[in-house]
Design an enzyme around this catalytic site. Structure first.
Site, short mmCIF file in Angstrom:
data_model
loop_
_atom_site.label_atom_id
_atom_site.label_comp_id
_atom_site.label_asym_id
_atom_site.label_seq_id
_atom_site.Cartn_x
_atom_site.Cartn_y
_atom_site.Cartn_z
N HIS A 78 2.13 -7.22 -2.10
CA HIS A 78 3.52 -7.58 -2.44
C HIS A 78 3.03 -9.10 -3.26
O HIS A 78 2.45 -10.02 -2.54
CB HIS A 78 4.72 -7.71 -1.36
CG HIS A 78 5.90 -8.27 -1.90
ND1 HIS A 78 6.61 -7.76 -2.65
CD2 HIS A 78 6.14 -9.87 -1.90
CE1 HIS A 78 7.67 -8.54 -2.83
NE2 HIS A 78 7.41 -9.70 -2.50
N GLY B 176 -1.35 -0.46 -12.94
CA GLY B 176 -2.53 0.04 -11.95
C GLY B 176 -3.65 -1.02 -12.17
O GLY B 176 -4.65 -0.58 -11.62
N ARG C 141 8.94 2.47 -6.08
CA ARG C 141 9.87 2.99 -5.60
C ARG C 141 10.09 2.71 -3.84
O ARG C 141 8.98 2.45 -3.23
CB ARG C 141 9.81 4.49 -5.53
CG ARG C 141 9.60 5.16 -6.79
CD ARG C 141 11.04 5.09 -7.86
NE ARG C 141 12.01 5.93 -7.15
CZ ARG C 141 13.16 5.93 -8.01
NH1 ARG C 141 13.49 5.11 -8.99
NH2 ARG C 141 14.31 6.41 -7.24
N THR D 101 6.80 -0.87 6.72
CA THR D 101 7.67 -0.30 7.92
C THR D 101 8.83 -0.19 6.85
O THR D 101 9.11 -0.31 5.84
CB THR D 101 7.74 -1.33 8.95
OG1 THR D 101 8.28 -2.54 8.13
CG2 THR D 101 6.60 -1.50 9.60
N ARG E 121 16.64 10.90 -3.25
CA ARG E 121 15.43 10.07 -2.70
C ARG E 121 14.82 10.93 -1.84
O ARG E 121 13.49 10.90 -1.74
CB ARG E 121 15.97 8.63 -2.32
CG ARG E 121 14.82 7.71 -2.10
CD ARG E 121 14.93 6.43 -1.33
NE ARG E 121 15.69 6.25 -0.14
CZ ARG E 121 15.68 4.97 0.56
NH1 ARG E 121 15.82 4.31 0.01
NH2 ARG E 121 16.09 5.43 1.76
N ASP F 282 9.32 -4.69 2.52
CA ASP F 282 8.59 -5.99 2.40
C ASP F 282 8.52 -6.86 3.90
O ASP F 282 8.37 -7.90 3.78
CB ASP F 282 8.91 -6.90 1.26
CG ASP F 282 8.78 -6.13 -0.17
OD1 ASP F 282 8.03 -5.15 -0.02
OD2 ASP F 282 9.40 -6.46 -0.87
C1 GRF Z 1 1.36 -6.42 -8.55
O1 GRF Z 1 1.87 -7.59 -8.89
C2 GRF Z 1 1.75 -5.93 -7.12
O2 GRF Z 1 1.66 -6.99 -5.96
C3 GRF Z 1 3.23 -5.67 -7.04
O3 GRF Z 1 3.39 -4.91 -8.31
C4 GRF Z 1 2.36 -5.37 -9.43
C5 GRF Z 1 1.67 -4.22 -9.69
O4 GRF Z 1 0.68 -4.58 -10.62
N1 GRF Z 1 3.53 -4.76 -6.04
P1 GRF Z 1 -0.51 -3.38 -10.83
O5 GRF Z 1 0.07 -2.04 -11.32
O6 GRF Z 1 -1.23 -3.15 -9.69
O7 GRF Z 1 -1.26 -3.82 -12.18
#
Ligand code: GRF
Length: 227
Positions: free
Chosen positions: A109, A12, A91, A141, A65, A145
């Protein structure tokens, strides 16, 4: 004021960057809740420390899911956010879930999309020998990614980089661009336009048929050493 719900699965740190930006830079956004699909997500403690309501929708409690997606959508709906912010949410969300929040879900991402969608982006970037890597904030979407790009941050890949060193360099930039984009959203500065060739222009990024216009005029390619 615009409102958001943040979805996490673990550490987080991006969520924390947004929470901190709200406190320290008066990011004008109402963070209604943090929801994790994992009860042991460390980010839940951080959310609690920032006095943000937390919920857990454990994917293991659902047979499919689709069932999980429905439960998650229901939990989000309770908070009535303008936007759903994925911050390390691990997820894959189904098309029905995404259609439930049209153009209202964003994700960060850890690569310069469309390069390296999916997992292990830093390892794959090193293996590919790219010299520039980074992070992307994009609209979500149904294609993983692949949504329209809102912002990117670039970092150099150094000759002696390890996966961890590269991940840390990228993450530091993530913590800058994600709150920045939340600020744009809060100010109404990001608009999704219907697909039309006439919408193409210097300030419009065309991707996945849906252009995103940054009305704030703040397109940026971040590099370390800047602010
Ligand atoms: C980050 O690198 C984010 O880009 C990717 O997962 C990682 C999560 O890190 N989707 P955090 O939980 O925000 O520390």
């Amino acid at each position: 004021m615009k409102s958001i719900v943040i979805l996490i699965s673990g550490r987080g740190s991006n969520m924390e960057a947004i929470l901190r930006a709200r406190s320290t830079t008066n990011l004008p956004v109402d963070i209604r809740a943090v929801i994790s699909n994992r009860p042991d997500a460390k980010g839940l403690e951080t959310a609690a420390a920032h006095h943000v309501p937390q919920r857990v929708v454990d994917h293991k409690d659902y047979a499919s899911r689709e069932d999980f997606d429905r439960a998650l959508a229901g939990t989000i709906d309770f908070f009535q956010p303008d936007f759903v912010v994925l911050a390390g949410f691990m997820r894959v969300l189904g098309a029905d879930f995404i259609a439930h929040f049209p153009n209202r879900i964003i994700n960060i991402h850890p690569s310069l999309l469309p390069s390296f969608p999916g997992l292990h982006t830093h390892r794959r970037a090193l293996a590919a020998g790219v010299k520039i890597h980074g992070a992307t904030v994009h609209l979500v979407t149904p294609d993983l990614d692949c949504g329209p790009i809102i912002a990117q941050a670039a970092v150099p890949v150094l000759p002696d980089d390890t996966e961890q060193a590269l991940a840390e360099r990228v993450l530091a930039q993530e913590h800058i661009i994600y709150p920045r984009v939340i600020g744009w959203l809060a100010a109404g500065g990001v608009t999704c336009l219907p697909p039309a060739p006439s919408n193409a222009g210097p300030n419009v990024l065309q991707f996945d048929q849906l252009p995103v216009r940054h009305q704030a005029g703040e397109d940026f390619l971040r590099v370390p050493g800047g602010e």
